[in-house]
Design a protein around this motif. Structure first.
Motif, PDB file in Angstrom:
ATOM      1  N   ASN A  23       0.722  -1.304   0.091  1.00  0.00           N
ATOM      2  CA  ASN A  23       0.041   0.092  -0.033  1.00  0.00           C
ATOM      3  C   ASN A  23       0.803   1.203   0.113  1.00  0.00           C
ATOM      4  N   ARG A  92      -8.908  -1.952  -6.962  1.00  0.00           N
ATOM      5  CA  ARG A  92      -9.348  -0.541  -6.429  1.00  0.00           C
ATOM      6  C   ARG A  92      -8.340   0.571  -6.686  1.00  0.00           C
ATOM      7  N   ARG A 121     -17.461   0.864  -1.131  1.00  0.00           N
ATOM      8  CA  ARG A 121     -16.327   1.592  -1.331  1.00  0.00           C
ATOM      9  C   ARG A 121     -16.427   2.434  -2.593  1.00  0.00           C
ATOM     10  N   PRO A 122     -16.983   3.567  -2.311  1.00  0.00           N
ATOM     11  CA  PRO A 122     -17.375   4.500  -3.376  1.00  0.00           C
ATOM     12  C   PRO A 122     -15.937   5.396  -3.517  1.00  0.00           C
ATOM     13  N   ILE A 123     -16.021   6.217  -4.654  1.00  0.00           N
ATOM     14  CA  ILE A 123     -14.914   7.013  -4.590  1.00  0.00           C
ATOM     15  C   ILE A 123     -15.290   8.697  -4.709  1.00  0.00           C
ATOM     16  N   ASP A 124     -16.441   8.905  -4.179  1.00  0.00           N
ATOM     17  CA  ASP A 124     -17.083  10.056  -3.949  1.00  0.00           C
ATOM     18  C   ASP A 124     -15.965  11.172  -3.328  1.00  0.00           C
ATOM     19  N   GLN A 125     -15.438  11.044  -2.398  1.00  0.00           N
ATOM     20  CA  GLN A 125     -14.557  11.984  -1.817  1.00  0.00           C
ATOM     21  C   GLN A 125     -13.360  12.220  -2.644  1.00  0.00           C
ATOM     22  N   HIS A 126     -12.838  11.435  -3.569  1.00  0.00           N
ATOM     23  CA  HIS A 126     -11.731  11.483  -4.512  1.00  0.00           C
ATOM     24  C   HIS A 126     -12.482  12.806  -5.705  1.00  0.00           C
ATOM     25  N   LEU A 160     -14.621  12.092   5.415  1.00  0.00           N
ATOM     26  CA  LEU A 160     -14.370  10.925   6.346  1.00  0.00           C
ATOM     27  C   LEU A 160     -12.674  10.651   5.895  1.00  0.00           C
ATOM     28  N   THR A 162     -10.053   9.056   4.185  1.00  0.00           N
ATOM     29  CA  THR A 162      -9.791   7.960   3.051  1.00  0.00           C
ATOM     30  C   THR A 162      -8.538   7.904   2.691  1.00  0.00           C
ATOM     31  N   VAL A 163      -7.890   6.952   2.682  1.00  0.00           N
ATOM     32  CA  VAL A 163      -6.441   6.555   2.218  1.00  0.00           C
ATOM     33  C   VAL A 163      -5.937   6.975   0.950  1.00  0.00           C
ATOM     34  N   THR A 164      -6.756   6.373   0.094  1.00  0.00           N
ATOM     35  CA  THR A 164      -6.281   6.522  -1.137  1.00  0.00           C
ATOM     36  C   THR A 164      -6.766   7.816  -1.800  1.00  0.00           C
ATOM     37  N   ASP A 304      -7.265  -3.922   8.064  1.00  0.00           N
ATOM     38  CA  ASP A 304      -6.522  -4.929   7.303  1.00  0.00           C
ATOM     39  C   ASP A 304      -6.175  -6.116   7.958  1.00  0.00           C
ATOM     40  N   VAL A 326     -14.799   0.307   9.546  1.00  0.00           N
ATOM     41  CA  VAL A 326     -14.122   1.022   8.514  1.00  0.00           C
ATOM     42  C   VAL A 326     -15.118   0.322   6.919  1.00  0.00           C
ATOM     43  N   PHE A 327     -15.227  -0.947   7.114  1.00  0.00           N
ATOM     44  CA  PHE A 327     -15.837  -1.247   5.732  1.00  0.00           C
ATOM     45  C   PHE A 327     -16.804  -2.088   6.156  1.00  0.00           C
TER      46      PHE A 327
HETATM   47  C1  UD1 Z   1      -6.907   1.500   1.789  1.00  0.00           C
HETATM   48  C2  UD1 Z   1      -5.950   0.595   1.638  1.00  0.00           C
HETATM   49  C3  UD1 Z   1      -6.741  -0.759   2.049  1.00  0.00           C
HETATM   50  C4  UD1 Z   1      -7.298  -0.469   3.607  1.00  0.00           C
HETATM   51  C5  UD1 Z   1      -8.226   0.771   3.617  1.00  0.00           C
HETATM   52  C6  UD1 Z   1      -8.503   1.259   4.847  1.00  0.00           C
HETATM   53  C7  UD1 Z   1      -4.547   0.933  -0.132  1.00  0.00           C
HETATM   54  C8  UD1 Z   1      -4.402   0.754  -1.652  1.00  0.00           C
HETATM   55  N1  UD1 Z   1      -5.779   0.314   0.205  1.00  0.00           N
HETATM   56  O1  UD1 Z   1      -8.099   1.492   0.805  1.00  0.00           O
HETATM   57  O2  UD1 Z   1      -5.922  -1.972   2.178  1.00  0.00           O
HETATM   58  O3  UD1 Z   1      -8.248  -1.567   3.883  1.00  0.00           O
HETATM   59  O4  UD1 Z   1      -7.293   1.797   3.048  1.00  0.00           O
HETATM   60  O5  UD1 Z   1      -7.539   1.287   5.865  1.00  0.00           O
HETATM   61  O6  UD1 Z   1      -3.885   1.692   0.445  1.00  0.00           O
HETATM   62  N2  UD1 Z   1     -15.027   5.937   1.582  1.00  0.00           N
HETATM   63  C9  UD1 Z   1     -15.908   6.802   0.932  1.00  0.00           C
HETATM   64  N3  UD1 Z   1     -15.799   7.460  -0.236  1.00  0.00           N
HETATM   65  C10 UD1 Z   1     -14.521   7.795  -0.863  1.00  0.00           C
HETATM   66  C11 UD1 Z   1     -13.439   6.798  -0.316  1.00  0.00           C
HETATM   67  C12 UD1 Z   1     -13.738   5.948   0.816  1.00  0.00           C
HETATM   68  O7  UD1 Z   1     -17.097   6.728   1.486  1.00  0.00           O
HETATM   69  O8  UD1 Z   1     -14.509   8.603  -1.893  1.00  0.00           O
HETATM   70  C13 UD1 Z   1     -15.395   5.046   2.545  1.00  0.00           C
HETATM   71  C14 UD1 Z   1     -15.072   3.737   2.146  1.00  0.00           C
HETATM   72  O9  UD1 Z   1     -16.095   3.036   1.587  1.00  0.00           O
HETATM   73  C15 UD1 Z   1     -14.611   2.890   3.295  1.00  0.00           C
HETATM   74  C16 UD1 Z   1     -13.964   4.026   4.071  1.00  0.00           C
HETATM   75  O10 UD1 Z   1     -14.040   5.401   3.605  1.00  0.00           O
HETATM   76  O11 UD1 Z   1     -15.756   2.719   4.229  1.00  0.00           O
HETATM   77  C17 UD1 Z   1     -12.179   4.126   4.184  1.00  0.00           C
HETATM   78  O12 UD1 Z   1     -11.946   3.651   2.904  1.00  0.00           O
HETATM   79  P1  UD1 Z   1     -10.422   4.026   2.330  1.00  0.00           P
HETATM   80  O13 UD1 Z   1      -9.719   4.778   3.198  1.00  0.00           O
HETATM   81  O14 UD1 Z   1     -10.694   5.126   0.928  1.00  0.00           O
HETATM   82  O15 UD1 Z   1      -9.998   3.003   1.602  1.00  0.00           O
HETATM   83  P2  UD1 Z   1      -8.893   2.740   0.565  1.00  0.00           P
HETATM   84  O16 UD1 Z   1      -8.093   3.881   0.200  1.00  0.00           O
HETATM   85  O17 UD1 Z   1      -9.791   2.159  -0.676  1.00  0.00           O
END
Ligand code: UD1
Length: 419
Positions: A23, A92, A121-126, A160, A162-164, A304, A326-327
Motif C-alpha cells: 500500500n 481498486r 467502497r465509493p470514490i465520491d471523496q476523490h 471521512l 480516506t487513504v487513497t 486490514d 471501516v468497511f
Molecule cells: C486503503 C487500503 C486498504 C485498507 C483501507 C482502509 C490501499 C491501496 N488500500 O483502501 O488496504 O483496507 O485503506 O485502511 O492503500 N470512502 C467513501 N468515499 C470515498 C472513499 C472512501 O465513502 O470516496 C469510505 C470507504 O467506503 C470506507 C472508508 O471510506 O468505508 C475508508 O476507505 P479508504 O480509506 O478510502 O480505503 P482505500 O483507500 O480504498
C-alpha cells in the motif's frame, strides 16, 4: 487456481523478514506519472497488485522494467491518460492514477474501480475534492472522465478519512497552482511515505501523518529514486501467525510505531512483544486470552488486520467482541472459520468470538485478501490438513507467504491449479 495446504499444530519459531509495503508502493508508482523521466523504486514486493499497476502504466505509454526487487518507471512518453476496465477491475487502487493524470496532462479517463468485495467502497471523496481543485468530472459508461486546464489550490474537508483519497489529492495538488489545504486526512504511514516521495520529487507537502496536510503547488516535478517502507500489514500477519501457534518469532522489518494498536491487543491477549534490532520479537502463550477490539482509521486498529486477529481469538480463553467500523461486509472469513470449528456470531458490524479449544481442518475458500490470510492462520493451528482454495486473493498482497511460514517451521505447501 492454486490452493494452499496446511497441516496445523506446529508452533512457529525463528526469524522472518517483512517485504516492502504494497500500500506504500502503489501510490508511489502512481506518483511516477507526475514527472517526465525515470523513477526507481527499491525493495518492491513481487505482488499481483503491483504488476497490475505496472501494466496499467505501460498501457498509458510508460516504460516499466523490473530487475529483482527494483522497479523502474519511465513516464516520459505517457500519451494515453486512460485506465481501461480490463486492468482496473481487479484492483481498486488503480484509481490512484486519476489525480496524477489530471494534474500532469489536464485530462484522464479511468474506469470505476473493482478490487476486494468488501462493501460499496465509493470514490465520491476523490471526485468531490478534484472538482474543488477545478477539475470537470463526468461519469459515463462506468468511466470517470476528468478535465482541467491547470488545477488550482483549494481548501478541502474530507467527509471521512480516506487513504487513497488523501493520496490522490496530495498528488493532484502537487502540480496545482497555489496552496491546497486538505483536512480530515487519513494518517496512515503510507501517506507519510507518499509525502516523502513527492517531496523528493521537488513537491512541497507538509503535515502528512496529521489530519491537515498543506501542499504548495509547483510547476514541474522530477523523477524519484527511493526505497519502499516495510509492509506493516504483512508484519502484523506474521506476528499473528506466531500468536495463533504459541510461537516465538523475530519479525525483521516490523516497526512498532506502525503497529501500536495491534501490538497493544496482542499483548492484552498474552503475548510478550519487544523491539529487537530493526524488528519485533514475539513470544506467544500456549493459550490466548480473549480481547475486544474496534477497527478504525490509523492510529486505530487497522481493518486490514481484523480477520487475522479474529482467527487468533477463535482459540482464546473466553469471548471477544470485534467491531468493524471501516468497511461494511468485511466478515466474510467468519463463515469459513466456522467451518473449521470457530464459534463466531455476527450482529451487524459486531462479531462475538467465543474461543474454542480446538480448530479442525476443513476445505475453505478465500474470499478477499485479508480473509485469505486469516484462513491460513487458522490452518496453522487446526488439527489435520486444511486446504485454502482461491489463494489468488492472497497473492495480491503477500509475497511468498507460504515460503516464509514454512521457513518458520509450518507444514505448508502450495498446490498448483486446483478449484
Ligand atoms: C486503503 C487500503 C486498504 C485498507 C483501507 C482502509 C490501499 C491501496 N488500500 O483502501 O488496504 O483496507 O485503506 O485502511 O492503500 N470512502 C467513501 N468515499 C470515498 C472513499 C472512501 O465513502 O470516496 C469510505 C470507504 O467506503 C470506507 C472508508 O471510506 O468505508 C475508508 O476507505 P479508504 O480509506 O478510502 O480505503 P482505500 O483507500 O480504498
Amino acid at each position: 487456481m492454486d490452493a494452499i495446504e496446511i497441516t496445523g499444530g506446529r508452533p512457529l519459531r525463528g526469524e522472518v523478514t517483512v517485504s516492502g509495503s504494497k500500500n506504500a508502493t502503489l501510490p508511489q508508482i502512481a506518483a511516477a506519472l507526475l514527472a517526465p523521466g525515470r523513477s526507481v523504486f527499491r525493495g518492491v514486493p513481487d505482488l499481483a497488485d503491483i504488476r497490475t499497476l505496472g501494466r496499467l502504466l505501460a498501457h498509458m505509454g510508460a516504460r516499466v522494467e523490473r530487475d529483482g526487487d527494483t522497479l523502474s518507471i519511465d513516464a516520459a512518453d505517457v500519451g494515453t491518460p486512460e485506465a481501461p476496465y480490463e486492468l482496473v477491475k481487479t484492483m481498486r487502487a488503480s484509481v490512484l492514477v486519476l489525480g496524477p493524470l489530471v494534474a500532469r496532462f489536464g485530462r484522464a479517463r479511468v474506469s470505476l474501480p473493482g478490487g476486494c468485495a468488501i462493501g460499496a467502497r465509493p470514490i465520491d471523496q476523490h471526485l468531490k475534492a478534484l472538482e474543488a481543485l477545478g477539475a470537470r468530472i463526468e461519469l459515463s459508461h462506468g468511466y470517470v472522465e476528468a478535465k482541467a486546464d491547470r488545477l488550482r489550490g483549494a481548501r478541502i474537508l474530507f467527509d471521512l478519512p480516506t487513504v487513497t483519497g488523501t493520496e490522490n489529492l496530495m498528488m493532484a495538488a502537487a502540480l496545482a497552482e497555489g496552496r491546497t489545504l486538505l483536512e480530515n486526512c487519513a494518517r496512515e504511514p503510507e501517506i507519510v511515505a507518499l509525502a516523502d516521495a513527492l517531496n523528493s520529487m521537488g513537491a512541497q507537502v507538509q503535515g502528512a501523518g496529521g489530519s491537515a496536510i498543506t501542499i504548495d503547488g509547483v510547476t514541474a516535478l522530477r523523477p524519484m529514486d527511493l526505497a519502499v517502507i516495510p509492509d506493516r500489514i504483512e508484519a502484523g500477519t506474521l506476528l499473528a501467525a506466531a500468536l495463533i501457534t504459541g510461537g516465538d518469532v523475530l519479525v525483521r522489518g516490523a516497526r512498532a510505531e506502525d503497529l501500536e494498536a495491534p501490538l497493544a491487543k496482542m499483548r492484552e491477549a498474552g503475548a510478550e512483544i519487544s523491539v529487537e534490532g530493526a524488528g519485533l520479537h514475539i513470544v506467544a502463550p500456549q493459550r490466548l486470552e480473549a480481547v475486544d477490539f474496534i477497527t478504525a482509521p490509523f492510529p486505530g486498529f487497522p481493518t486490514d488486520l481484523q480477520a487475522q486477529l479474529m482467527a487468533c481469538l477463535s482459540v482464546a480463553r473466553g469471548a471477544s467482541r470485534v467491531v468493524e467500523t471501516v468497511f461494511e461486509n468485511r466478515f466474510m472469513h467468519v463463515q469459513e472459520l466456522s467451518r473449521m470449528g470457530a464459534d463466531i456470531a455476527i450482529d451487524g458490524h459486531t462479531a462475538v468470538v467465543r474461543g474454542v479449544d480446538h480448530l479442525s481442518a476443513a476445505p475453505v475458500m478465500a474470499t478477499d485478501l485479508r480473509a485469505s490470510a486469516s484462513l491460513v492462520l487458522a490452518g496453522l493451528r487446526a488439527e489435520g490438513t486444511t486446504t485454502v482454495h482461491r489463494v489468488y486473493h492472497l497473492d495480491r498482497g503477500y509475497q511468498a507467504l507460504e515460503t516464509k511460514l514454512a521457513a518458520l517451521g509450518a507444514s505448508i505447501r502450495r498446490v498448483k491449479g486446483t478449484l
